[in-house]
Design an enzyme around this catalytic site. Structure first.
Site, PDB file in Angstrom:
ATOM      1  N   CYS A   1      11.290  58.701  51.806  1.00 46.68           N
ATOM      2  CA  CYS A   1      11.491  59.631  52.916  1.00 46.68           C
ATOM      3  C   CYS A   1      10.231  59.671  53.777  1.00 46.68           C
ATOM      4  O   CYS A   1       9.122  59.809  53.254  1.00 46.68           O
ATOM      5  CB  CYS A   1      11.797  61.020  52.359  1.00 46.68           C
ATOM      6  SG  CYS A   1      11.911  62.312  53.615  1.00 46.68           S
TER       7      CYS A   1
ATOM      8  N   CYS B   1       8.383  63.249  53.296  1.00 43.02           N
ATOM      9  CA  CYS B   1       7.658  63.682  52.089  1.00 43.02           C
ATOM     10  C   CYS B   1       7.398  62.555  51.088  1.00 43.02           C
ATOM     11  O   CYS B   1       6.829  62.799  50.032  1.00 43.02           O
ATOM     12  CB  CYS B   1       8.433  64.798  51.401  1.00 43.02           C
ATOM     13  SG  CYS B   1       9.979  64.262  50.639  1.00 43.02           S
TER      14      CYS B   1
ATOM     15  N   CYS C   1      17.162  64.214  52.192  1.00 49.28           N
ATOM     16  CA  CYS C   1      16.177  64.123  51.116  1.00 49.28           C
ATOM     17  C   CYS C   1      16.236  65.416  50.300  1.00 49.28           C
ATOM     18  O   CYS C   1      16.203  66.511  50.864  1.00 49.28           O
ATOM     19  CB  CYS C   1      14.785  63.937  51.724  1.00 49.28           C
ATOM     20  SG  CYS C   1      13.438  64.095  50.542  1.00 49.28           S
TER      21      CYS C   1
ATOM     22  N   CYS D   1      24.187  54.782  55.357  1.00 50.50           N
ATOM     23  CA  CYS D   1      23.751  54.310  56.671  1.00 50.50           C
ATOM     24  C   CYS D   1      22.575  55.190  57.099  1.00 50.50           C
ATOM     25  O   CYS D   1      22.753  56.363  57.428  1.00 50.50           O
ATOM     26  CB  CYS D   1      24.928  54.415  57.634  1.00 50.50           C
ATOM     27  SG  CYS D   1      24.668  53.611  59.202  1.00 50.50           S
TER      28      CYS D   1
END
Length: 170
Positions: free
Chosen positions: A87, A90, A135, A158
């Site tokens: 991510c 983070c 996330c 996606c």
């Protein structure tokens, strides 16, 4: 036993069987639901100002405002090295490079995720419901999942390229 009593008991039994597992799971703390849940999944909460300082304007739009980048605009479409996609908000690992495939859609696509690191919700922005995923740690919007991917899962995650960072295997 009359019909009214029988009907009431039958409905009660059906509801009990249908909702008991859901109710019991709600009582279990998230840490107890899954083995291997570590500090990686502890929630990160920042103010909008903190997110704006941490992310580029385009990343902020995608991760925090659930935006979408233009197709075929991400350098990660052509990323073929071994490594991990994390991510951009983070750095929680979301996908291994072995899960990536070329869907031809113009966005980095994956057929599976690293277990426990995403959360999903229904999205009605285009009227037709879609499944949006985020996330698990920071809540950053990643993209949408569809049921038209390859085996073994049949899923296509996606992803917006700007919502990810690639960390090559050393």
């Amino acid at each position: 036993m009359n019909r009214k009593t029988f009907f009431g008991l039958s409905i009660g039994a059906i509801l009990k069987v249908s909702f008991a597992p859901t109710f019991l799971m709600a009582l279990i703390k998230p840490e107890q639901k899954s083995a291997g849940n570590s500090n990686n999944q502890q929630k990160i909460t920042l103010s909008d100002n903190q997110w704006q300082e941490k992310l580029t304007p385009a990343q902020y739009h995608i991760l925090r405002e659930e935006g979408t980048e233009r197709p075929f605009s991400s350098e990660l479409n052509d990323e073929k090295r071994k490594g991990t996609f994390v991510c951009a908000g983070c750095e929680l690992p979301l996908f291994k490079s072995s899960m990536k495939y070329d869907s031809g859609t113009g966005w980095p696509s994956f057929y599976d995720t690293i277990a426990l690191n995403i959360e999903t919700k229904k999205d009605f922005k285009l009227i037709i419901p879609r499944t949006e995923y985020h996330c698990r740690r920071c809540g950053g919007h990643q993209g949408h999942v569809f049921n038209d991917g390859p085996a073994p899962t049949g899923k296509r995650y996606c992803n917006n390229g700007l919502a990810l960072k690639f960390i090559p295997e050393t």
